[in-house]
Design an enzyme around this catalytic site. Structure first.
Site, PDB file in Angstrom:
ATOM      1  N   GLY A  45      19.940 -73.028  22.716  1.00 36.80           N
ATOM      2  CA  GLY A  45      19.427 -74.379  23.759  1.00 36.80           C
ATOM      3  C   GLY A  45      18.253 -74.870  23.241  1.00 36.80           C
ATOM      4  N   GLN A  50      10.375 -79.800  21.710  1.00 31.89           N
ATOM      5  CA  GLN A  50      10.646 -78.702  21.204  1.00 31.89           C
ATOM      6  C   GLN A  50      10.315 -79.362  19.103  1.00 31.89           C
ATOM      7  OE1 GLN A  50      13.524 -75.803  23.644  1.00 31.89           O
ATOM      8  NE2 GLN A  50      12.440 -74.435  22.593  1.00 31.89           N
ATOM      9  N   CYS A  94      12.490 -67.563  23.272  1.00 30.86           N
ATOM     10  CA  CYS A  94      12.590 -69.401  23.201  1.00 30.86           C
ATOM     11  C   CYS A  94      12.210 -70.067  21.516  1.00 30.86           C
ATOM     12  CB  CYS A  94      11.437 -69.601  23.652  1.00 30.86           C
ATOM     13  SG  CYS A  94      11.387 -71.480  23.800  1.00 30.86           S
ATOM     14  N   LEU A  95      12.876 -70.969  20.895  1.00 29.57           N
ATOM     15  CA  LEU A  95      12.662 -70.734  19.418  1.00 29.57           C
ATOM     16  C   LEU A  95      11.752 -71.596  19.744  1.00 29.57           C
ATOM     17  CD1 LEU A  95      16.292 -72.644  18.566  1.00 29.57           C
ATOM     18  CD2 LEU A  95      15.474 -69.904  18.140  1.00 29.57           C
ATOM     19  N   HIS A 136      16.034 -72.691  31.665  1.00 33.15           N
ATOM     20  CA  HIS A 136      14.993 -72.931  30.783  1.00 33.15           C
ATOM     21  C   HIS A 136      14.939 -74.459  30.468  1.00 33.15           C
ATOM     22  CE1 HIS A 136      13.498 -70.298  27.127  1.00 33.15           C
ATOM     23  NE2 HIS A 136      13.450 -71.559  27.120  1.00 33.15           N
ATOM     24  N   GLU A 137      15.812 -75.244  28.985  1.00 36.75           N
ATOM     25  CA  GLU A 137      15.783 -75.347  29.254  1.00 36.75           C
ATOM     26  C   GLU A 137      15.469 -77.253  29.572  1.00 36.75           C
ATOM     27  OE1 GLU A 137      15.951 -76.183  25.777  1.00 36.75           O
ATOM     28  OE2 GLU A 137      16.894 -73.732  26.061  1.00 36.75           O
ATOM     29  N   HIS A 140      11.409 -76.821  30.473  1.00 36.04           N
ATOM     30  CA  HIS A 140      10.607 -77.071  28.943  1.00 36.04           C
ATOM     31  C   HIS A 140      10.651 -78.841  28.877  1.00 36.04           C
ATOM     32  CE1 HIS A 140      10.359 -74.379  25.638  1.00 36.04           C
ATOM     33  NE2 HIS A 140      11.720 -74.289  25.721  1.00 36.04           N
TER      34      HIS A 140
HETATM   35 ZN   LIG Z   1      12.370 -72.726  25.508  1.00 34.88          ZN
END
Ligand SMILES: [Zn+2]
Length: 172
Positions: A45, A50, A94-95, A136-137, A140
């Site tokens: 995701g 991000q 998380c990226l 989670h997304e 963000h």
């Molecule tokens: Zn994340």
């Protein structure tokens, strides 16, 4: 085109993102770039902030089995309209917070409404990893990271590690 993924801490990861009103070619291209960036990472995701864009847009694909066809989802203005009382625990990463993982408890099932890349309204119930990932997304888009669910000490420890990582990357 692959985009650069912001690493925590970054003020852009703490912002509440703005709703998308008109779908443009530019926004569709951004969604394609985000999918490419997510698959390349690899991740399941990615949210627009991000990659430094403060619009309410997320992409996800939680198909992980080898040989199963991918299911890329592009969601503009995603909104959770119902969540189960039942919870589930997943080890999240998380990226924007590389190499750090923690068990997070969230509703096990959520119903989400969004606008797809053709501007059509969509609604679907997600369970399992998909439910965790979509929550989670969406977090963000509200400036919230998974480490915000952790105790302050653990969160500070991870943040310091990320500051060190960013210093090292800046020197490299
Ligand atoms: Zn994340």
């Amino acid at each position: 085109m692959k985009r650069n993924i912001l690493i925590h801490p970054d003020p852009r990861l703490k912002k509440v993102c703005a709703p998308v009103s008109d779908l443009s070619d530019e926004l569709r291209a951004l969604a394609d770039d985000m999918l490419e960036t997510m698959y390349d990472a690899p991740g399941i995701g990615l949210a627009a902030p991000q990659v430094g864009v403060l619009d309410r847009l997320i992409v996800l694909d939680c198909v992980k089995e080898e040989g199963e066809s991918p299911r890329p989802l592009v969601m503009f203005n995603p909104e959770i309209i119902a969540a189960s009382d039942e919870t589930s625990v997943y080890e999240e990463g998380c990226l924007s917070i590389p190499e750090q993982f923690a068990e997070i408890t969230r509703p096990a099932e959520v119903e989400v409404e969004w606008m797809d890349r053709n501007g059509h309204a969509r609604r679907e119930v997600f369970t399992g990893l998909w439910a965790t990932c979509v929550q989670h997304e969406i977090d963000h888009l509200n400036g919230k990271l998974f480490i915000d669910y952790l105790k302050p000490l653990k969160r500070q420890m991870i943040t310091r590690k990320m500051q060190k990582l960013k210093r090292e990357r800046a020197r490299a």
